[in-house]
Motif scaffolding. Structure first.
Motif, PDB file in Angstrom:
ATOM      1  N   TYR A 533      33.025  36.124  44.947  1.00 43.63           N
ATOM      2  CA  TYR A 533      34.120  35.691  44.679  1.00 43.63           C
ATOM      3  C   TYR A 533      34.871  34.721  45.083  1.00 43.63           C
ATOM      4  CZ  TYR A 533      37.481  36.106  41.227  1.00 43.63           C
ATOM      5  OH  TYR A 533      38.392  36.344  40.120  1.00 43.63           O
ATOM      6  N   SER A 535      38.567  35.073  45.437  1.00 43.84           N
ATOM      7  CA  SER A 535      40.386  35.540  45.309  1.00 43.84           C
ATOM      8  C   SER A 535      40.939  34.796  43.971  1.00 43.84           C
ATOM      9  CB  SER A 535      40.930  36.128  45.679  1.00 43.84           C
ATOM     10  OG  SER A 535      42.192  36.383  45.216  1.00 43.84           O
ATOM     11  N   GLN A 536      41.040  33.541  42.930  1.00 45.04           N
ATOM     12  CA  GLN A 536      42.832  32.817  42.173  1.00 45.04           C
ATOM     13  C   GLN A 536      43.132  33.712  42.992  1.00 45.04           C
ATOM     14  OE1 GLN A 536      42.255  33.882  38.258  1.00 45.04           O
ATOM     15  NE2 GLN A 536      39.883  33.278  38.423  1.00 45.04           N
ATOM     16  N   SER A 537      44.453  34.902  43.349  1.00 38.53           N
ATOM     17  CA  SER A 537      45.568  35.265  44.071  1.00 38.53           C
ATOM     18  C   SER A 537      45.614  34.534  45.326  1.00 38.53           C
ATOM     19  CB  SER A 537      46.079  36.213  43.356  1.00 38.53           C
ATOM     20  OG  SER A 537      44.368  37.339  43.845  1.00 38.53           O
ATOM     21  N   THR A 538      44.520  35.026  46.004  1.00 37.10           N
ATOM     22  CA  THR A 538      44.695  34.989  47.276  1.00 37.10           C
ATOM     23  C   THR A 538      44.202  33.473  48.241  1.00 37.10           C
ATOM     24  OG1 THR A 538      43.082  35.953  48.375  1.00 37.10           O
ATOM     25  CG2 THR A 538      45.175  37.091  47.745  1.00 37.10           C
ATOM     26  N   LEU A 542      35.589  36.022  49.452  1.00 39.19           N
ATOM     27  CA  LEU A 542      35.388  37.515  49.045  1.00 39.19           C
ATOM     28  C   LEU A 542      34.154  37.928  48.908  1.00 39.19           C
ATOM     29  CD1 LEU A 542      38.237  39.057  47.186  1.00 39.19           C
ATOM     30  CD2 LEU A 542      38.318  38.664  49.695  1.00 39.19           C
ATOM     31  N   GLU A 572      36.235  39.859  53.543  1.00 37.13           N
ATOM     32  CA  GLU A 572      36.520  38.818  53.663  1.00 37.13           C
ATOM     33  C   GLU A 572      35.782  38.263  54.879  1.00 37.13           C
ATOM     34  OE1 GLU A 572      40.058  38.563  55.561  1.00 37.13           O
ATOM     35  OE2 GLU A 572      41.415  39.649  53.714  1.00 37.13           O
ATOM     36  N   ASP A 600      40.253  37.827  38.601  1.00 30.68           N
ATOM     37  CA  ASP A 600      40.451  38.526  40.114  1.00 30.68           C
ATOM     38  C   ASP A 600      40.289  40.607  39.690  1.00 30.68           C
ATOM     39  OD1 ASP A 600      40.939  37.068  41.580  1.00 30.68           O
ATOM     40  OD2 ASP A 600      43.244  37.401  41.322  1.00 30.68           O
ATOM     41  N   SER A 617      43.181  42.127  42.865  1.00 28.38           N
ATOM     42  CA  SER A 617      43.937  40.687  42.668  1.00 28.38           C
ATOM     43  C   SER A 617      44.741  41.031  44.112  1.00 28.38           C
ATOM     44  CB  SER A 617      45.039  40.768  41.741  1.00 28.38           C
ATOM     45  OG  SER A 617      45.638  41.894  41.651  1.00 28.38           O
TER      46      SER A 617
END
Length: 685
Positions: A533, A535-538, A542, A572, A600, A617
């Motif tokens: 995945y 991450s949409q926010s960072t 992942l 990560e 997220d 998130s």
């Protein structure tokens, strides 16, 4: 060792009651017609001690109650097949150290050679595999500069002759000149004064020396930055930076600092243990609201900062929208998709039953309807997947009567007018296909828990093998594979999560030429599932790994619900050679199965712990469960199943605003998240 024969004792009982029960006499006659039955199994040697990498062949002899040798097949299997293996011919291979058990069994039915067959006689063969000798030991974490007046906790890297990194070996430390630097039994290096000395680390017969130079301590001040002006939420990560300078204001390189934290909880309830944590890089995260202080210690100097933390406050309730109940057999995995006709459908498999796959119309989740059933020759249809274009479905087969197993391909391009079997594929898949995945007109099929084969399915009526991938590590095993953006991520138990280029990894890989990219560490050895995945926010990549373990099975009473163990590991993984585990999500006394991530949000089938919905998130560190990142949980109770009220959630999938879950005990459920009702926890509900 002699074994009594319960069948012989039963015949004697029949004979004693023959005059009073003619029906029992008939049963005795039928038993006699069956001929002699296995009464004793002798395996040589009766117990084993093997070194890692060794092999040995077991000899087995089956006897009837009169001591006559019988021509019956003996089934061998391992209770820990990733540590010690045994094949049908009785060849044992030692993979990993420990105390293990092999099983030798003669089935009652000579034709049923499965390990789960009903045994006529059975015995255990203890296997001891000692740890291999240590080959090398080295200091792992010495910085480039060492300063008088400081301390460093040294970490050793111990490797044995098999190449395994060991954490269970006692390590010794010493310094040639303790007036310059001393080191205690725990590896704490105390740097006393400027000068030179030699450190020695030893483990068993291995040892290594490292020359070090201790410099005079130039530090004049330490400052700590990074504290936010506004309160943060539990689970939010705050990165602190310590700046160490000399009298001229220049940064001092490699200076060792230690971070610590303590907090005063907002509710005033002080319990043992920390309510927040900070790692050695200065990343802080709180588990409870309150006032938290982060401290950086530089031995002669220190600095601190204070943070206000409030509750994350993200709880949602779960509302049941609809159901597709399956109460007479166990449900396995599910897949939900939009059909070519614009309607929404789901398929669910069955486990330890008789080869059913069920197809449901879920267009209206409040009125789920069963529209078709496909039955194949299998004991278990463990996995079900549908192609990206919604035109064909693949279901896995295990326990087929002809032992060919493999997989079955179904035409689902016109679900409303019926589903048709269009192909079967079992070439070199006779060991059973446990899981499958479909990506870019290719099917990835697990084979006998050892590898995955890659099939071209551009014409799904005529699939053919183009490649395969298998590890070469001792006792390697595989449970699952998930493909995203041309990279296949397989779950490999002790070997962790393995990334393989099958067209998108930039290393020349393709379905017909899979190229390994890297793997994650996995010390627990329980890696069962993996989900890649971004991450949409960072923007960080992942890898989310799920455990599967059943350590409580031996403590279960008959007919009681199962209870799993394990947790979610979050890595990560932006560098294939350096996967770094940064966070976990762990529910006490329950364990994970399959998972899904979208927007997220992490959806986990947590077996007896039910469905869990988790906020992932932002930056992630520490234990997400303790930080209040759980959005919702749901346990699907059903009093009308074979095992009433025993939730055992197998798989989740978010789809068009709903969450569909397959529950092993009760079938298909559709639920949705709704705003939580206000609650006063001080009042009875």
């Amino acid at each position: 060792m002699k074994h009594s024969n319960p069948r012989t004792r039963l015949l004697i009982a029949f004979a004693l009651t023959f005059a009073l029960a003619p029906g029992l006499a008939l049963a005795q006659e039928e038993e006699a017609d069956a001929g002699p039955q296995p009464a004793e199994l002798i395996v040589t040697p009766a117990e084993l001690e093997l070194e890692v990498g060794d092999s040995l062949t077991l000899e087995a002899e089956v006897r009837d109650s009169d001591g006559n040798v019988m021509d019956r097949t003996v089934v061998f299997y391992s209770r820990r097949r990733r540590s010690v293996g045994v094949n049908p011919a009785g060849i044992v291979e030692a993979y990993r150290p420990g105390e293990h058990v092999l099983i030798a069994m003669v089935p009652k039915d000579p034709e049923d050679l499965h390990r789960r067959a009903e045994p006529a006689v059975m015995l255990e063969i203890p296997v001891t595999i000692p740890n291999p000798p240590v080959a090398t030991v080295e200091v792992a974490n010495l910085p480039g500069h060492l300063y008088a007046g400081t301390e460093i906790g040294l970490r050793p890297t111990v490797t044995d002759i098999s190449g395994a990194v060991r954490h269970d070996v006692e390590v010794g430390w010493s310094s040639a000149d303790p007036s310059v630097a001393s080191v205690d039994a725990l590896g704490t290096l105390t740097l006393v004064s400027a000068g030179r000395t030699t450190l020695t680390v030893s483990a068993e017969a291995a040892a290594s020396d490292t020359a070090i130079e201790v410099l005079a301590n130039p530090v004049a001040s330490i400052t700590l930055s990074g504290a936010p002006d506004e309160p943060v939420r539990t689970g939010d990560v705050v990165f602190f930076e310590a700046k160490v300078t000399d009298a001229s204001g220049n940064a001092v390189p490699d200076y060792p600092v230690q971070f610590a934290t303590f907090g005063i909880p907002a509710d005033g309830i002080v319990a043992p243990g920390a309510i927040g944590q900070v790692d050695d890089a200065g990343a802080f995260v709180a588990e409870r609201p309150g006032t938290h202080t982060v401290i950086v210690d530089g031995f002669n100097n220190s600095a601190s900062a204070t943070i206000a933390v409030v509750s994350r406050n993200i709880r949602k309730d779960v509302e049941v929208v609809g159901r597709g109940p399956v109460r007479d057999r166990r449900t396995s995995d599910l897949w939900v998709w939009e059909g070519t006709d614009g309607r929404d459908y789901a398929v669910t498999g069955t486990h330890s039953a008789d080869g059913h796959a069920y197809f449901w119309d879920v267009t209206d989740p409040s009125a789920i309807s069963l529209i078709d059933t496909v039955r194949v020759d299998a004991r278990t249809v463990n996995d079900v997947k549908v192609s990206e274009d919604g035109k064909f479905c693949v279901i896995s087969r295990e326990g087929a009567s002809n032992r060919k197993n493999g997989l079955v391909i179904l035409d689902v391009s016109d679900v409303a007018n019926g589903i048709e079997v269009i192909a079967r594929y079992d070439d070199q898949l006779s060991g059973g296909v446990h899981n499958v995945f479909i990506a870019e007109d290719h099917i990835y099929a697990l084979s006998a828990g050892r590898r995955y084969d890659i099939l071209n399915a551009e014409d799904p009526t005529n699939p053919y093998r183009v490649g395969r991938f298998e590890l070469d590590t001792p006792g390697h095993s595989i449970h699952d594979v998930w493909v995203a953006d041309g990279i296949a991520y397989s779950s490999n138990w002790n070997d962790g999560i393995v990334a393989v280029d099958v067209g998108g990894g930039g290393m020349g890989g393709a379905p017909n030429n899979p190229v390994m990219l890297g793997s994650t560490p996995y010390p627990s050895g329980w890696n069962h599932a993996a989900y890649p995945y971004r991450s949409q926010s960072t923007g960080k990549f992942l890898m989310i790994g799920g455990d599967e373990a059943f350590p409580y099975q031996t403590m279960r009473a008959e007919r009681t619900p199962g209870r799993a163990a394990g947790w979610i590991h979050i890595f990560e993984w932006d560098d294939w050679e350096n996967a770094r585990e940064v966070a976990r999500y762990q529910v006490p006394e329950a364990g994970t199965h399959n998972l899904w991530v979208e927007d997220d949000i992490l959806y986990i089938a947590y077996y007896n712990g039910g469905l869990r919905v988790v906020d992932i998130s932002g930056e992630l560190r520490g234990d997400l469960y303790r930080q209040g990142r759980e959005i919702a949980m749901f346990r699907p109770f059903d009093p009308e199943t074979v095992k009433p009220n025993t939730p055992f959630v197998w798989g989740p999938q978010p789809f068009k605003g709903h969450i569909f879950i397959a529950d092993n005990s009760s079938g298909l459920w559709a639920v949705k998240l709704v705003d939580a009702e206000p609650r006063n926890l001080g009042e009875p509900q």
